[in-house]
Design a protein around this motif. Structure first.
Motif, PDB file in Angstrom:
ATOM      1  N   LEU A   1     146.489 -68.923 -44.407  1.00 29.24           N
ATOM      2  CA  LEU A   1     146.400 -69.501 -45.920  1.00 29.24           C
ATOM      3  C   LEU A   1     148.019 -70.047 -46.137  1.00 29.24           C
ATOM      4  CD1 LEU A   1     144.882 -66.316 -47.538  1.00 29.24           C
ATOM      5  CD2 LEU A   1     143.777 -68.503 -46.959  1.00 29.24           C
ATOM      6  N   ASN A   2     147.976 -71.342 -46.961  1.00 28.25           N
ATOM      7  CA  ASN A   2     149.212 -71.809 -47.489  1.00 28.25           C
ATOM      8  C   ASN A   2     149.093 -71.931 -48.522  1.00 28.25           C
ATOM      9  OD1 ASN A   2     148.533 -72.953 -44.384  1.00 28.25           O
ATOM     10  ND2 ASN A   2     150.847 -73.259 -44.514  1.00 28.25           N
ATOM     11  N   THR A   3     150.299 -71.818 -49.492  1.00 27.18           N
ATOM     12  CA  THR A   3     150.208 -71.764 -50.837  1.00 27.18           C
ATOM     13  C   THR A   3     151.375 -72.322 -51.473  1.00 27.18           C
ATOM     14  OG1 THR A   3     149.513 -70.961 -52.882  1.00 27.18           O
ATOM     15  CG2 THR A   3     150.570 -69.600 -51.457  1.00 27.18           C
ATOM     16  N   LYS A   4     151.529 -73.049 -52.582  1.00 29.22           N
ATOM     17  CA  LYS A   4     152.788 -73.644 -53.086  1.00 29.22           C
ATOM     18  C   LYS A   4     152.387 -73.862 -54.578  1.00 29.22           C
ATOM     19  CE  LYS A   4     156.755 -76.406 -51.714  1.00 29.22           C
ATOM     20  NZ  LYS A   4     157.382 -77.140 -50.759  1.00 29.22           N
ATOM     21  N   LEU A   5     153.265 -73.269 -55.558  1.00 28.21           N
ATOM     22  CA  LEU A   5     153.349 -73.808 -56.843  1.00 28.21           C
ATOM     23  C   LEU A   5     154.598 -74.575 -57.283  1.00 28.21           C
ATOM     24  CD1 LEU A   5     151.894 -70.194 -58.120  1.00 28.21           C
ATOM     25  CD2 LEU A   5     150.639 -72.302 -57.870  1.00 28.21           C
ATOM     26  N   SER A   6     154.661 -75.378 -57.977  1.00 24.67           N
ATOM     27  CA  SER A   6     155.689 -76.117 -58.241  1.00 24.67           C
ATOM     28  C   SER A   6     155.923 -76.558 -59.762  1.00 24.67           C
ATOM     29  CB  SER A   6     156.027 -77.266 -57.488  1.00 24.67           C
ATOM     30  OG  SER A   6     155.188 -78.331 -57.763  1.00 24.67           O
ATOM     31  N   TYR A   7     156.961 -76.347 -60.417  1.00 30.30           N
ATOM     32  CA  TYR A   7     156.918 -76.452 -61.848  1.00 30.30           C
ATOM     33  C   TYR A   7     158.322 -77.286 -62.311  1.00 30.30           C
ATOM     34  CZ  TYR A   7     155.595 -76.476 -66.918  1.00 30.30           C
ATOM     35  OH  TYR A   7     155.369 -76.614 -67.955  1.00 30.30           O
ATOM     36  N   ARG A   8     158.515 -78.335 -62.877  1.00 33.25           N
ATOM     37  CA  ARG A   8     159.585 -79.005 -63.543  1.00 33.25           C
ATOM     38  C   ARG A   8     159.923 -78.687 -64.814  1.00 33.25           C
ATOM     39  NH1 ARG A   8     160.604 -83.912 -65.746  1.00 33.25           N
ATOM     40  NH2 ARG A   8     158.362 -84.618 -65.629  1.00 33.25           N
ATOM     41  N   LEU A   9     160.735 -77.808 -65.210  1.00 31.17           N
ATOM     42  CA  LEU A   9     160.996 -77.134 -66.296  1.00 31.17           C
ATOM     43  C   LEU A   9     161.817 -78.157 -67.096  1.00 31.17           C
ATOM     44  CD1 LEU A   9     162.772 -73.941 -65.115  1.00 31.17           C
ATOM     45  CD2 LEU A   9     160.441 -74.239 -65.990  1.00 31.17           C
ATOM     46  N   ASN A  10     162.723 -79.138 -66.585  1.00 31.23           N
ATOM     47  CA  ASN A  10     163.180 -80.163 -67.468  1.00 31.23           C
ATOM     48  C   ASN A  10     163.684 -81.041 -66.363  1.00 31.23           C
ATOM     49  OD1 ASN A  10     166.029 -79.135 -66.931  1.00 31.23           O
ATOM     50  ND2 ASN A  10     165.723 -77.841 -68.507  1.00 31.23           N
ATOM     51  N   ASP A  11     164.635 -82.156 -66.673  1.00 30.54           N
ATOM     52  CA  ASP A  11     165.323 -83.010 -65.871  1.00 30.54           C
ATOM     53  C   ASP A  11     166.166 -82.472 -64.843  1.00 30.54           C
ATOM     54  OD1 ASP A  11     163.765 -84.978 -66.910  1.00 30.54           O
ATOM     55  OD2 ASP A  11     165.303 -85.849 -68.239  1.00 30.54           O
ATOM     56  N   ASN A  12     166.635 -81.239 -65.099  1.00 30.75           N
ATOM     57  CA  ASN A  12     167.636 -80.576 -64.536  1.00 30.75           C
ATOM     58  C   ASN A  12     167.234 -79.506 -63.503  1.00 30.75           C
ATOM     59  OD1 ASN A  12     169.600 -82.611 -65.050  1.00 30.75           O
ATOM     60  ND2 ASN A  12     170.152 -81.328 -66.813  1.00 30.75           N
ATOM     61  N   ASN A  13     166.242 -79.079 -63.749  1.00 31.47           N
ATOM     62  CA  ASN A  13     165.477 -77.755 -62.944  1.00 31.47           C
ATOM     63  C   ASN A  13     164.156 -77.522 -62.902  1.00 31.47           C
ATOM     64  OD1 ASN A  13     167.950 -75.769 -63.879  1.00 31.47           O
ATOM     65  ND2 ASN A  13     167.615 -76.836 -65.760  1.00 31.47           N
ATOM     66  N   SER A  14     164.003 -77.466 -61.447  1.00 32.75           N
ATOM     67  CA  SER A  14     162.736 -77.307 -61.076  1.00 32.75           C
ATOM     68  C   SER A  14     162.400 -75.923 -60.264  1.00 32.75           C
ATOM     69  CB  SER A  14     162.415 -78.522 -60.025  1.00 32.75           C
ATOM     70  OG  SER A  14     162.392 -79.602 -60.848  1.00 32.75           O
ATOM     71  N   ILE A  15     161.378 -75.272 -60.280  1.00 31.57           N
ATOM     72  CA  ILE A  15     161.169 -74.101 -59.491  1.00 31.57           C
ATOM     73  C   ILE A  15     159.735 -74.180 -58.647  1.00 31.57           C
ATOM     74  CG2 ILE A  15     162.346 -72.459 -61.217  1.00 31.57           C
ATOM     75  CD1 ILE A  15     159.490 -71.924 -62.450  1.00 31.57           C
ATOM     76  N   PHE A  16     159.899 -73.597 -57.496  1.00 34.49           N
ATOM     77  CA  PHE A  16     158.936 -73.364 -56.381  1.00 34.49           C
ATOM     78  C   PHE A  16     158.525 -72.102 -56.069  1.00 34.49           C
ATOM     79  CE2 PHE A  16     161.659 -77.327 -56.291  1.00 34.49           C
ATOM     80  CZ  PHE A  16     160.707 -78.400 -56.161  1.00 34.49           C
ATOM     81  N   LEU A  17     157.149 -71.737 -55.766  1.00 35.12           N
ATOM     82  CA  LEU A  17     156.997 -70.579 -55.196  1.00 35.12           C
ATOM     83  C   LEU A  17     155.920 -70.870 -53.984  1.00 35.12           C
ATOM     84  CD1 LEU A  17     156.844 -67.434 -55.101  1.00 35.12           C
ATOM     85  CD2 LEU A  17     154.846 -67.676 -56.683  1.00 35.12           C
ATOM     86  N   SER A  18     156.425 -70.736 -52.858  1.00 35.06           N
ATOM     87  CA  SER A  18     155.489 -71.115 -51.792  1.00 35.06           C
ATOM     88  C   SER A  18     155.473 -69.788 -50.793  1.00 35.06           C
ATOM     89  CB  SER A  18     156.213 -72.093 -50.669  1.00 35.06           C
ATOM     90  OG  SER A  18     157.581 -71.813 -50.404  1.00 35.06           O
ATOM     91  N   GLY A  19     154.366 -69.807 -50.062  1.00 29.92           N
ATOM     92  CA  GLY A  19     153.871 -68.805 -49.114  1.00 29.92           C
ATOM     93  C   GLY A  19     153.153 -69.287 -47.968  1.00 29.92           C
ATOM     94  N   TYR A  20     153.024 -68.358 -47.105  1.00 33.73           N
ATOM     95  CA  TYR A  20     152.184 -68.454 -46.077  1.00 33.73           C
ATOM     96  C   TYR A  20     151.811 -67.132 -45.388  1.00 33.73           C
ATOM     97  CZ  TYR A  20     150.514 -68.939 -40.917  1.00 33.73           C
ATOM     98  OH  TYR A  20     149.867 -68.795 -39.945  1.00 33.73           O
ATOM     99  N   PHE A  21     150.662 -67.063 -44.887  1.00 38.89           N
ATOM    100  CA  PHE A  21     149.852 -65.764 -44.620  1.00 38.89           C
ATOM    101  C   PHE A  21     149.081 -66.246 -43.351  1.00 38.89           C
ATOM    102  CE2 PHE A  21     146.678 -62.540 -44.212  1.00 38.89           C
ATOM    103  CZ  PHE A  21     147.371 -61.361 -44.098  1.00 38.89           C
ATOM    104  N   GLY A  22     149.097 -65.506 -42.439  1.00 43.88           N
ATOM    105  CA  GLY A  22     148.256 -66.027 -40.915  1.00 43.88           C
ATOM    106  C   GLY A  22     147.907 -64.584 -40.125  1.00 43.88           C
ATOM    107  N   ARG A  23     147.003 -64.602 -39.583  1.00 46.41           N
ATOM    108  CA  ARG A  23     146.486 -63.398 -38.660  1.00 46.41           C
ATOM    109  C   ARG A  23     145.422 -64.022 -37.738  1.00 46.41           C
ATOM    110  NH1 ARG A  23     149.833 -60.957 -40.629  1.00 46.41           N
ATOM    111  NH2 ARG A  23     149.836 -58.954 -41.704  1.00 46.41           N
ATOM    112  N   ASP A  24     145.774 -63.137 -36.435  1.00 36.77           N
ATOM    113  CA  ASP A  24     145.037 -63.463 -35.429  1.00 36.77           C
ATOM    114  C   ASP A  24     144.288 -62.110 -34.995  1.00 36.77           C
ATOM    115  OD1 ASP A  24     145.308 -65.918 -33.327  1.00 36.77           O
ATOM    116  OD2 ASP A  24     147.007 -65.755 -35.053  1.00 36.77           O
TER     117      ASP A  24
END
Length: 791
Positions: A291-314
């Motif tokens: 599974l791949n996931t990513k959330l991004s949000y531009r707070l204003n012209d000078n600030n952006s935040i990101f939350l990304s993740g990866y989960f894998g199983r065999d």
């Protein structure tokens, strides 16, 4: 008078601001894809009037300082239409650009400036970047697009074996590659024991491989850095894409959280071949999912935040007696902050975990091991002026190593719980990197990384006579384990052993003319983690261990020299590099070393040294209906572990011997051809010198038991490796304006059914009693078909 003259010269050199200066202003902003608002990495921002320019960083940000005036700004990026815009610069200006993907017809792509000239001028060398579109056109095994297998088609990079996702760079081991996904460390890059890589191509945005001249912001490995960034998600509209294949399928969804401000991305992938095994009366199971996931949000012209993740199983099991589960989990929270139009920062909080589990029901116990780390990174990029840029930052990593734990899985198993001793470590680094353009022809990149590593306290540590963990038996001429004379315990906050290293980095580019340059680089790097494996390629059974009292960190010194040229307005390009590197403290294993469930691994390890050198050639055709490249590498990779005293022999009599990843010749030819709007054809051809191997050269009988004797380490080789792959992509409606679009991909892996040897074993024929060599080949010819879609 002479003194006054010298003072004036010093002022001119160190304080140019004392001179009347033309008024200057800064142009900065971000560059995105017009369709998805995805930021674009490595976009060229060119100002032809003054023969200057810059590129966007890993987050799509650019900054350039120019004299007051009017300029024709040109924005160009591979696969997108080049745009030109007149800008009057009378004050600092923030200007964002959006690029539109190029149409199918190549005639509609207009590039008015040679975008590769910036690469010719930049001091960075030994770097290869592949677009995800290029990777998706390559034929691959079982129809699954594979990032790792694609980079093995580049010079200086070889595969770790048939069907393996491991890779070797410039004669280095697989554990010497730093693999990053959104800045988080991936410790095992394979699914199904190497048949697939863990990277879902639909979720990947940018791929860059550093083989040498590695920037100071990277550290912790001594061979290469594979830096991969996930897409951020479409913040303008919802869309989905995926693919259905014979072995696995994938689906990715992305869309806005708030239009043009925030976005989400969720991607999933799974194999399902095991569902058909019952049709053949097979109870075995082998599958993966991630599974791949990513959330991004531009707070204003000078600030952006990101939350990304990866989960894998065999998951791999044999009936009800055996089950194996392993995989990676990574999470990264990032905050981009713009202090000014010249100072960009990124703060990352990263969690990474690699887990390995094994249930052995037929003997009644389960096994777990793994490595976990927490990483804090803070990186800043300072665009001081067009001729001088700084990158600096710090990071701290806390490690917990679980070498293994055994527990009974039934009440009557008779197995007592057993836990190998956990290990802990703390790694820190600060770095400073400068990119300095001294003249129109000469550019430098220089800096340093200062790293420290602290092996923290653990519950129990063996004590040996004179700290000698391995002893030499002179009568038998072999190395043996030393017996501990005592043990000592520590608090978690204690420091058992500390290391500190200064790692200078330097590279330069001298431009011979508008189309060619020569480059040189030197870098020193430290590696404090070691992969315990006496096999040729990474497997989930491999265990990582930290440097400490008995295991020293690996230290690399690498030199490289190269010539770079473009032809016919970048229709063709040529890269020629030669390199030489040495590695101190490369761990080696005594004969018969047991690495599994070993709580005293120091008893089977000796510190040696390694070296590698070679020549790499990459010739590309970058434009037209026919595109591709020819890569050739001529190299040598050796290792030795000399005797510690006059009475010892050392490993292999203390002489240099081939590493398992030494391949004298490595040739790959990759080509894609746009037959028409509906059909695209592609092919790969690969030839490699066979892997070094150690074969028996005789045998003797002792008490009725036949015991083989072996030749010197890695003095023989497997047969040479070669294969041809082809694929065809069919788009039935290339001009369709409908939102749903689909294409078929047909492929044949190993067209002429070459039975490449993954291994050769020796046995006695049961009927004739004659010894024989048996070749193990994993793949013959493998056809595939998959359907990709987007809506």
């Amino acid at each position: 008078m002479a003194l006054t003259y010298r003072v004036i010269l010093l002022l001119l050199f160190f304080c140019p601001s004392v001179l009347p200066a033309q008024e200057k202003f800064t142009l900065s902003g971000t560059i995105t894809d017009s369709e998805s608002n995805e930021t674009l990495i490595g976009v060229n921002v060119l100002i032809p009037e003054i023969q200057s320019g810059t590129m966007t960083n890993e987050y799509g940000f650019y900054s350039i300082t120019l004299p007051k005036g009017t300029y024709n700004i040109q924005i160009s990026y591979l696969g997108f239409k080049t745009i030109s815009q007149i800008i009057e610069l009378t004050n600092d200006l923030s200007k964002n650009f959006q690029l539109t993907e190029a149409a199918e017809s190549l005639d509609e792509v207009v590039i008015t400036e040679n975008i590769e000239q910036l690469n010719i001028r930049k001091p960075q060398m030994s770097v290869n970047a592949l677009s995800i579109n290029t990777i998706k056109q390559m034929p691959v095994v079982l129809g699954e697009v594979d990032v790792i297998k694609s980079i093995t088609l580049l010079p200086g990079v070889t595969n770790a074996g048939e069907g393996s996702s491991g890779f070797n760079v410039r004669g280095g081991a697989a554990d010497q590659n730093l693999i990053l996904l959104d800045e988080a460390t991936i410790f095992n890059s394979s699914h199904l024991f190497g048949f697939f890589s863990v990277f879902n191509p639909d979720a990947i945005k940018d791929i860059k491989l550093y083989k040498g001249g590695i920037p100071a912001k990277y550290g912790g490995r001594v061979s290469s850095v594979l830096d991969i960034y996930q897409k951020e998600g479409n913040s303008s509209k919802f869309q989905m894409n995926g693919g259905i294949g014979l072995i696995s399928s994938r689906l990715l969804a992305e869309g806005p959280i708030k239009k043009n401000k925030g976005s989400f991305l969720f991607g999933g992938r799974s194999s399902y071949a095991h569902l058909f095994l019952p049709l053949f009366d097979l109870d075995n199971v082998a599958y993966f999912y991630d599974l791949n996931t990513k959330l991004s949000y531009r707070l204003n012209d000078n600030n952006s935040i990101f939350l990304s993740g990866y989960f894998g199983r065999d998951v791999f099991s044999i009936q009800d007696s055996f089950e194996n589960t392993y995989g990676n989990t990574v999470v990264n929270f990032r905050w981009n902050h713009l202090f000014s139009d010249k100072l960009f920062s990124n703060l990352s909080l990263i969690y990474s975990d690699y887990y390995y589990g094994l249930d052995l029901n037929f003997v009644g116990f389960e096994w777990e091991s793994g490595i976990r780390n927490f990483n804090v990174k803070y990186d800043l990029k300072h665009y001081i002026n067009n001729n001088f840029k700084l990158e600096y930052g710090l990071n701290s990593i806390y490690y917990k190593f679980n070498p293994g734990e055994i527990n009974p899985n039934t009440e009557d198993s008779g197995i007592n719980p057993f836990k190998l001793i956990d290990k802990y470590a703390f790694e820190n680094a600060v770095y400073l990197d400068a990119e300095h353009k001294l003249s129109n022809k000469l550019s430098l990149s220089y800096g340093a990384r200062f790293s420290t590593f602290h092996r923290l306290g653990q519950d129990e540590l063996n004590v040996y006579q004179n700290d000698n963990t391995v002893i030499f038996n002179a009568d038998l001429g072999i190395y043996e384990k030393a017996e501990p004379i005592d043990t000592e315990s520590f608090n978690r906050s204690d420091v058992i052993e500390s290391f500190a290293n200064i790692e200078p980095r330097f590279s330069l580019a001298y431009q011979l003319n508008d189309y060619s340059s020569v480059k040189a680089s030197y870098n020193r790097m430290s590696q404090y983690l070691h992969l315990l494996s006496n096999t040729n390629s990474p497997t989930p059974l491999d265990v990582w261990t930290p440097s400490g009292k008995f295991i020293k960190p690996q230290l690399l010194d690498q030199y490289a020299l190269g010539y770079f040229r473009t032809f016919k307005d970048n229709t063709f390009s040529l890269e020629v590099e030669t390199f030489y590197k040495t590695i101190d403290n490369r761990i080696d294993y005594i004969d018969g070393a047991n690495l599994i469930a070993n709580d005293a691994i120091e008893q089977v390890i000796l510190n040696g040294e390694a070296r590698a050198y070679g020549l790499e050639i990459l010739f590309r055709k970058n434009e037209g209906r026919l595109k591709g490249w020819l890569a050739y590498t001529l190299s040598k990779s050796e290792q030795k572990t000399p005797a510690r005293t006059e009475t010892e022999t050392g490993i292999n009599n203390g002489e240099w011997y081939n590493t398992p990843f030494d391949k004298t010749h490595d040739i790959s030819l990759t080509a894609s051809y746009d037959l028409n709007k509906k059909w695209k054809l592609s092919s790969n051809f690969i030839f490699q010198t066979g892997q070094p191997a150690t074969f028996p050269n005789g045998q003797y009988e002792y008490n009725g038991i036949v015991i083989p004797s072996y030749e010197a380490r890695n003095s023989s080789r497997l047969p040479s490796y070669n294969r041809l792959d082809v694929s065809a992509t069919f788009n039935p409606k290339p001009d369709s304006q409908k939102r749903f679009k689909g294409e078929w991909v047909f492929g044949i892996y190993n067209v002429y059914n070459r039975r490449n040897a993954a291994n050769i074993t020796f046995r006695e024929d049961r009927i004739t009693g004659v010894n024989e060599a048996v070749r193990l080949a994993i793949f013959g010819i493998v056809p595939s078909i998959s359907y990709n879609f987007k809506f």
